[in-house]
Design an enzyme around this catalytic site. Structure first.
Site, PDB file in Angstrom:
ATOM      1  N   ASN A   1      -9.991  -0.978  -0.016  1.00 19.46           N
ATOM      2  CA  ASN A   1      -8.539  -0.818  -0.004  1.00 19.46           C
ATOM      3  C   ASN A   1      -7.980  -1.272  -1.355  1.00 19.46           C
ATOM      4  O   ASN A   1      -8.026  -2.456  -1.675  1.00 19.46           O
ATOM      5  CB  ASN A   1      -7.969  -1.661   1.144  1.00 19.46           C
ATOM      6  CG  ASN A   1      -6.457  -1.566   1.255  1.00 19.46           C
ATOM      7  OD1 ASN A   1      -5.792  -1.034   0.372  1.00 19.46           O
ATOM      8  ND2 ASN A   1      -5.916  -2.101   2.336  1.00 19.46           N
TER       9      ASN A   1
ATOM     10  N   CYS B   1       0.815  -1.223   0.000  1.00 22.57           N
ATOM     11  CA  CYS B   1       0.000   0.000   0.000  1.00 22.57           C
ATOM     12  C   CYS B   1       0.845   1.269   0.000  1.00 22.57           C
ATOM     13  O   CYS B   1       0.344   2.348  -0.323  1.00 22.57           O
ATOM     14  CB  CYS B   1      -0.929   0.000   1.202  1.00 22.57           C
ATOM     15  SG  CYS B   1      -1.952  -1.456   1.245  1.00 22.57           S
TER      16      CYS B   1
ATOM     17  N   HIS C   1      -3.782   6.641   3.084  1.00 23.54           N
ATOM     18  CA  HIS C   1      -4.109   5.367   2.431  1.00 23.54           C
ATOM     19  C   HIS C   1      -5.486   4.925   2.919  1.00 23.54           C
ATOM     20  O   HIS C   1      -5.782   4.975   4.116  1.00 23.54           O
ATOM     21  CB  HIS C   1      -3.036   4.330   2.781  1.00 23.54           C
ATOM     22  CG  HIS C   1      -3.414   2.942   2.378  1.00 23.54           C
ATOM     23  ND1 HIS C   1      -3.883   2.655   1.119  1.00 23.54           N
ATOM     24  CD2 HIS C   1      -3.416   1.776   3.072  1.00 23.54           C
ATOM     25  CE1 HIS C   1      -4.154   1.360   1.055  1.00 23.54           C
ATOM     26  NE2 HIS C   1      -3.871   0.798   2.218  1.00 23.54           N
TER      27      HIS C   1
END
Ligand code: ACO
Length: 332
Positions: free
Chosen positions: A284, A113, A254
């Site tokens: 996500n 990520c 994020h």
């Protein structure tokens, strides 16, 4: 020579996987998912839609918005943990070919990520050293290809998509990327891992039987460490550059979990207006999450030229990173 954030683009696949859809697949509920993660739905790429396809679409938009020709791009860096091929060729090479960039250095990076902010730091270094002028950086994931849709602890979290940005050389310090912090701690490698394929677990019947090709996560441990690390990292980059959190119009974390974002935002005394949230509609999307979120506020007219962005991310590795930079692109 400085590096500026010149343009943004993104691509979101059309198919939607809602919490209600997931209720039919695993033992979960819309209420649980929403309360624990803030996610309502995520987009999933089609069977014939691969990471490089989504990345190429996002990249074309970013290059066009920068007002550049394909020949102007002199480096392509793709951040992904769901490359088209696990070993070779690099997805960045395939993206370059798909959009028509020829004879240019192209490579992938793997920082889960945190990948997009890692790629941003690479672009900045190449530009400041004078080696490159216009770097295309991409965060793209077909994360659904790593997910076991019988595992309720992970399948509710992830989505697919791509974001891309052009980072360009400038001699105007006012539009330059201010600072980037990027770190890693491999002692937490087992918090987020895809055990196979790789040199530890080459493809075998065991890999298939035990589902070792799917993502595994120690969710709760990762959650706690994420809140602690992200808060500390953001405080440190702000203090180092003499900027207060109230002076940041766009905090773009994020998009892993609303509760992580809220906890970090609260610790930094950020208002709701400052915090960018897309986790509800995209879930996500790993390395694609930050550029997709930047693109969202850009396309909705919320992001104006010169406004300061604070990026903050955390992911498998474990890796984490933050960046402080003005948006230096033209408005739509
Ligand atoms: N539906 C219903 N119940 C569930 C589900 C589900 N989908 N998933 C887990 N549960 C249950 C568990 O079995 C457990 O039940 P028990 O108490 O009877 O044992 C209970 O819910 C609580 O489980 P936890 O794992 O403790 O739940 P938590 O509140 O931690 O939420 C989550 C889980 C959403 C995964 C959270 O921990 C999280 O977001 N972690 C961080 C993820 C992250 O930031 N990753 C980094 C980036 S990702 C990357 O780099 C690719």
């Amino acid at each position: 020579m400085y590096a500026k954030f010149h343009s943004i683009g993104a691509f979101v696949p059309s198919k939607i996987l809602s919490n209600e859809d997931l209720e039919k697949m695993v033992d979960t509920s819309d209420e649980w998912i929403l309360k624990r993660t803030g996610i309502k739905e995520r987009h999933i790429a089609g069977d014939n839609e691969v990471t490089s396809d989504m990345a190429a679409k996002a990249s074309k938009i970013a290059i066009e918005r920068a007002g550049l020709e394909l020949e102007d791009i002199d480096l392509v860096v793709c951040a992904t943990v769901t490359p088209d091929y696990f070993n070779m060729p690099a997805t960045a090479c395939i993206i370059s070919d798909k959009i028509g960039i020829k004879n240019v250095q192209a490579f992938d990076i793997s920082a889960a990520c945190s990948g997009f902010v890692y790629a941003l730091s690479i672009a900045k270094a190449f530009i400041e050293s004078g080696m490159k002028k216009h770097v295309l950086i991409i965060g793209a994931e077909k994360f659904s290809s790593l997910v076991d849709y019988t595992d309720r602890s992970t399948c509710i979290l992830f989505g697919d998509g791509a974001g891309a940005a052009v980072i360009s050389a400038t001699d105007n310090k006012d539009e330059a990327i201010v600072d980037i912090h990027a770190s890693a701690d491999g002692s937490y490698a087992d918090f987020l891992v895809t055990p196979a394929p790789g040199s530890v677990n080459p493809v075998s019947q065991k890999v298939i039987d035990e589902g070792l090709n799917f993502v595994q996560m120690k969710g709760n441990e990762t959650f706690k460490l994420a809140v602690k690390t992200l808060t500390k990292d953001v405080k440190s980059i702000l203090a180092k550059n003499g900027i207060e959190s109230k002076d940041i119009p766009h905090f773009i974390p994020h998009q892993a979990n609303y509760r992580i974002i809220k906890a970090v935002g609260d610790a930094l005394k950020m208002t709701e207006e400052q915090v960018v949230l897309t986790v509800e509609k995209y879930g996500n999307t790993s390395a694609a999450s930050i550029p997709m979120a930047i693109n969202d506020i850009y396309e909705s007219g919320r992001l104006k030229k010169g406004e300061m962005m604070l990026l903050d991310t955390f992911g498998g590795g474990l890796t984490w990173a933050s960046a402080l930079l003005p948006f230096a692109g033209e408005l739509l």
